[in-house]
Design a protein around this motif. Sequence first.
Motif, mmCIF file in Angstrom:
data_model
loop_
_atom_site.group_PDB
_atom_site.id
_atom_site.type_symbol
_atom_site.label_atom_id
_atom_site.label_comp_id
_atom_site.label_asym_id
_atom_site.label_seq_id
_atom_site.Cartn_x
_atom_site.Cartn_y
_atom_site.Cartn_z
ATOM 1 N N TYR A 37 1.037 -1.172 0.053
ATOM 2 C CA TYR A 37 -0.025 -0.513 0.035
ATOM 3 C C TYR A 37 1.056 1.381 0.132
ATOM 4 O O TYR A 37 1.691 1.293 1.393
ATOM 5 C CB TYR A 37 -1.018 0.261 1.660
ATOM 6 N N VAL A 48 3.455 0.568 2.997
ATOM 7 C CA VAL A 48 3.190 -0.567 3.749
ATOM 8 C C VAL A 48 3.083 -2.052 3.131
ATOM 9 O O VAL A 48 2.882 -2.183 1.941
ATOM 10 C CB VAL A 48 1.441 -0.610 4.192
ATOM 11 N N ALA A 50 2.226 -5.442 3.161
ATOM 12 C CA ALA A 50 1.179 -5.924 3.900
ATOM 13 C C ALA A 50 1.642 -7.344 2.933
ATOM 14 O O ALA A 50 1.457 -8.277 4.124
ATOM 15 C CB ALA A 50 -0.124 -5.947 3.392
ATOM 16 N N GLU A 69 -0.389 -13.183 14.018
ATOM 17 C CA GLU A 69 -0.975 -11.906 14.781
ATOM 18 C C GLU A 69 -1.573 -10.459 13.744
ATOM 19 O O GLU A 69 -1.345 -10.793 12.316
ATOM 20 C CB GLU A 69 0.030 -11.319 15.367
ATOM 21 N N SER A 70 -2.312 -10.362 14.429
ATOM 22 C CA SER A 70 -3.066 -8.999 13.696
ATOM 23 C C SER A 70 -2.226 -7.860 12.771
ATOM 24 O O SER A 70 -1.331 -7.440 13.418
ATOM 25 C CB SER A 70 -3.728 -8.187 15.039
ATOM 26 N N GLY A 71 -2.689 -7.980 12.051
ATOM 27 C CA GLY A 71 -1.892 -6.737 10.720
ATOM 28 C C GLY A 71 -0.424 -7.859 10.228
ATOM 29 O O GLY A 71 0.217 -7.116 9.293
ATOM 30 N N CYS A 72 -0.760 -8.804 10.167
ATOM 31 C CA CYS A 72 0.296 -9.351 9.559
ATOM 32 C C CYS A 72 -0.187 -9.648 7.793
ATOM 33 O O CYS A 72 1.194 -10.147 7.341
ATOM 34 C CB CYS A 72 1.266 -10.836 10.276
ATOM 35 N N GLY A 73 -0.945 -9.367 7.624
ATOM 36 C CA GLY A 73 -1.528 -9.006 6.539
ATOM 37 C C GLY A 73 -2.046 -10.512 6.035
ATOM 38 O O GLY A 73 -2.507 -10.395 4.634
ATOM 39 N N LYS A 74 -2.952 -11.051 6.762
ATOM 40 C CA LYS A 74 -4.249 -12.268 6.538
ATOM 41 C C LYS A 74 -5.144 -11.942 5.690
ATOM 42 O O LYS A 74 -5.610 -11.971 4.464
ATOM 43 C CB LYS A 74 -4.731 -12.276 7.965
ATOM 44 N N THR A 75 -5.659 -10.819 5.725
ATOM 45 C CA THR A 75 -7.581 -9.868 4.918
ATOM 46 C C THR A 75 -6.368 -9.485 3.931
ATOM 47 O O THR A 75 -7.112 -10.130 2.762
ATOM 48 C CB THR A 75 -7.457 -8.983 6.194
ATOM 49 N N THR A 76 -5.454 -9.291 3.866
ATOM 50 C CA THR A 76 -4.911 -8.418 2.606
ATOM 51 C C THR A 76 -4.703 -9.830 2.276
ATOM 52 O O THR A 76 -4.968 -9.636 0.175
ATOM 53 C CB THR A 76 -3.566 -7.984 2.871
ATOM 54 N N GLU A 200 -11.633 -14.120 9.287
ATOM 55 C CA GLU A 200 -12.797 -14.926 10.505
ATOM 56 C C GLU A 200 -14.013 -14.905 10.509
ATOM 57 O O GLU A 200 -14.694 -13.950 11.380
ATOM 58 C CB GLU A 200 -12.305 -13.644 10.977
ATOM 59 N N PRO A 299 5.520 -2.945 9.177
ATOM 60 C CA PRO A 299 5.663 -3.415 7.383
ATOM 61 C C PRO A 299 5.770 -2.373 6.617
ATOM 62 O O PRO A 299 6.295 -2.666 5.175
ATOM 63 C CB PRO A 299 4.196 -3.946 7.288
HETATM 64 N N1 LIG Z 1 -6.054 -0.102 2.091
HETATM 65 C C1 LIG Z 1 -5.148 0.221 3.252
HETATM 66 N N2 LIG Z 1 -4.034 0.724 3.232
HETATM 67 C C2 LIG Z 1 -3.165 0.806 3.808
HETATM 68 N N3 LIG Z 1 -2.677 0.039 4.650
HETATM 69 C C3 LIG Z 1 -3.414 -0.999 4.414
HETATM 70 C C4 LIG Z 1 -4.266 -1.405 3.925
HETATM 71 N N4 LIG Z 1 -5.126 -2.691 4.271
HETATM 72 C C5 LIG Z 1 -5.059 -3.084 5.400
HETATM 73 N N5 LIG Z 1 -3.144 -1.969 5.746
HETATM 74 C C6 LIG Z 1 -2.119 -2.567 6.064
HETATM 75 O O1 LIG Z 1 -1.434 -4.219 6.223
HETATM 76 C C7 LIG Z 1 -1.093 -4.425 7.108
HETATM 77 C C8 LIG Z 1 -1.759 -5.765 6.519
HETATM 78 O O2 LIG Z 1 -2.991 -5.345 7.263
HETATM 79 P P1 LIG Z 1 -3.992 -6.750 7.318
HETATM 80 O O3 LIG Z 1 -5.332 -5.927 7.647
HETATM 81 O O4 LIG Z 1 -4.695 -7.525 5.696
HETATM 82 O O5 LIG Z 1 -3.742 -7.749 8.372
HETATM 83 P P2 LIG Z 1 -4.335 -8.773 9.073
HETATM 84 O O6 LIG Z 1 -3.589 -9.927 9.339
HETATM 85 O O7 LIG Z 1 -5.913 -9.591 8.272
HETATM 86 O O8 LIG Z 1 -4.689 -8.552 10.787
HETATM 87 P P3 LIG Z 1 -6.620 -8.774 11.374
HETATM 88 O O9 LIG Z 1 -6.090 -10.245 12.352
HETATM 89 O O10 LIG Z 1 -6.193 -7.144 12.258
HETATM 90 O O11 LIG Z 1 -7.176 -8.070 10.359
HETATM 91 C C9 LIG Z 1 -1.581 -3.194 8.341
HETATM 92 O O12 LIG Z 1 -0.401 -2.834 9.025
HETATM 93 C C10 LIG Z 1 -2.502 -2.510 7.701
HETATM 94 O O13 LIG Z 1 -2.480 -1.553 8.289
#
Ligand SMILES: Nc1ncnc2c1ncn2[C@@H]1O[C@H](COP(=O)(O)OP(=O)(O)OP(=O)(O)O)[C@@H](O)[C@H]1O
Length: 468
Positions: A37, A48, A50, A69-76, A200, A299
């Motif tokens: 990102y 970032v 991700a 862990e939260s923020g490691c990039g799973k959703t992305t 989730e 990240p």
């Molecule tokens: N649209 C976006 N613009 C900028 N940064 C983003 C965007 N979406 C996610 N991020 C960043 O990318 C990184 C990965 O986020 P992501 O939501 O994929 O993690 P996650 O493992 O799914 O976390 P969670 O379990 O909290 O949902 C994080 O640092 C997040 O802040």
Amino acid sequence: MSGTGAGDDTGSVVSDADATVEVGEPLVKVRDLKKYYEDDGFLGGKPVKAVDGVSFDIRKGETLGLVGESGCGKTTLGRTILGLESATGGDVTSNGREVASLSGRELREWQRDAQMVFQDPDASLNDRMTVGEIVREPLDAHDWKGRTERKERVFELLDLVGLNEEHYYRYPHQFSGGQRQRVGIARALALEPEFIVLDEPVSALDVSVQARVINLLEDLQAELGLTYLFIAHDLSVVRHIADRVAVMYLGDIVELGDTEAVYTDPAHPYTASLLSAIPGSHTETERRRITLRGTPPSPRDPPQGCRFATRCPAKVRPAEFDDLSATAWERIDALHTVLRERQNAESGLGEQLKRRLGLAANASDIEEVVDDLFERDGGGAGGGPGDDGLLTDAARTAVEDAVRFARQGDDAEATAVLREAFGSVCNRERPEDHVVGDDGRTSACVRHTDEYDEPTVVIDRRYGRDDD
Ligand SMILES: Nc1ncnc2c1ncn2[C@@H]1O[C@H](COP(=O)(O)OP(=O)(O)OP(=O)(O)O)[C@@H](O)[C@H]1O
């Protein structure tokens, strides 16, 4: 997962979109996938990272769990696989179709074949639409058959997920959380997809309801031959539902293998620490809880070499410091963590702004930290770090240099000094995936090479096991 071991080929795209994939064969192939990102804010920072170069297959008919862990990039990662986010690099192919390059009819086919169920049914369902309209929407969007058939299909779907015809005219707010998630699932199933990313899907639900929704997902999978990527932070849920599990850390997949094998005998140091935090897990692995120091790095600025090196309990030490005691390493590691955390705090928006305005960054309690770690006051003469004989001359020089920079408020340079002096292969080279075990499990740690002890051997030596 970087490098080797993730699958058979690297997916040059041939047009075999109609080829049928057998159960157990790769349905979705992810190769060196990246999603960055860009920071378009006024501070013009780094992107970032991700998702930063992952490769793996999702096999037809399986549930692949994705944890971390939260923020490691799973959703992305899930969204980029589906093409809901455009990839920065690498590719995703399914049935010979390369997702990033799809357009027109092929894109619509992919959007029909691959669906997503979201964590929060409240946020993902439009409260102004009836349940019937919500479930019917994908059918409308894809111009699926006629009006009567669509309504019939919605009734069928409601029945499939344990709701009934009467629910057609109700609104989401009239339902419980579990029922709303059933609506989300019915909607995802409308166009008969073969692959679903479940992000989730039960974490917003009460525990008693979670089990019922999980059972529903399992029944639907068996009945409809679905393939799932199941994203969750709840490791127990993943153990229950997933055939294989991928463990993600800071944009990378560090371990991937059969769920039971990974849970009972984790190969990667990060997996070992993640699993050691599950209540009761130690009785199974006999491994004590591993507490990771510090918070995950940003990240935007991931560590060079192995992503996990800055927190790894099994990091390789450089040979020239072989004679340092375990205590000395612990202390140097702690100093390094403190400096990194301070640096992270300073790279926050507020601190960046302060620095741009010429205001001093927070150069706080470094003296106290050095006193605590190296017992300067109680130690030998001279008052330098490690004068009590804990550190060798070379180690002390490096620590003193780092502390000097930290005193000047330059934590970046201080951490660079420590990394230069005490860094090893882990800080320099991004580890490849190594096949560990007979089930094709992969783990990305340099310790799986002959040159070093296995990560678990090092961890057990350091933390002990319950039978010690
Ligand atoms: N649209 C976006 N613009 C900028 N940064 C983003 C965007 N979406 C996610 N991020 C960043 O990318 C990184 C990965 O986020 P992501 O939501 O994929 O993690 P996650 O493992 O799914 O976390 P969670 O379990 O909290 O949902 C994080 O640092 C997040 O802040």
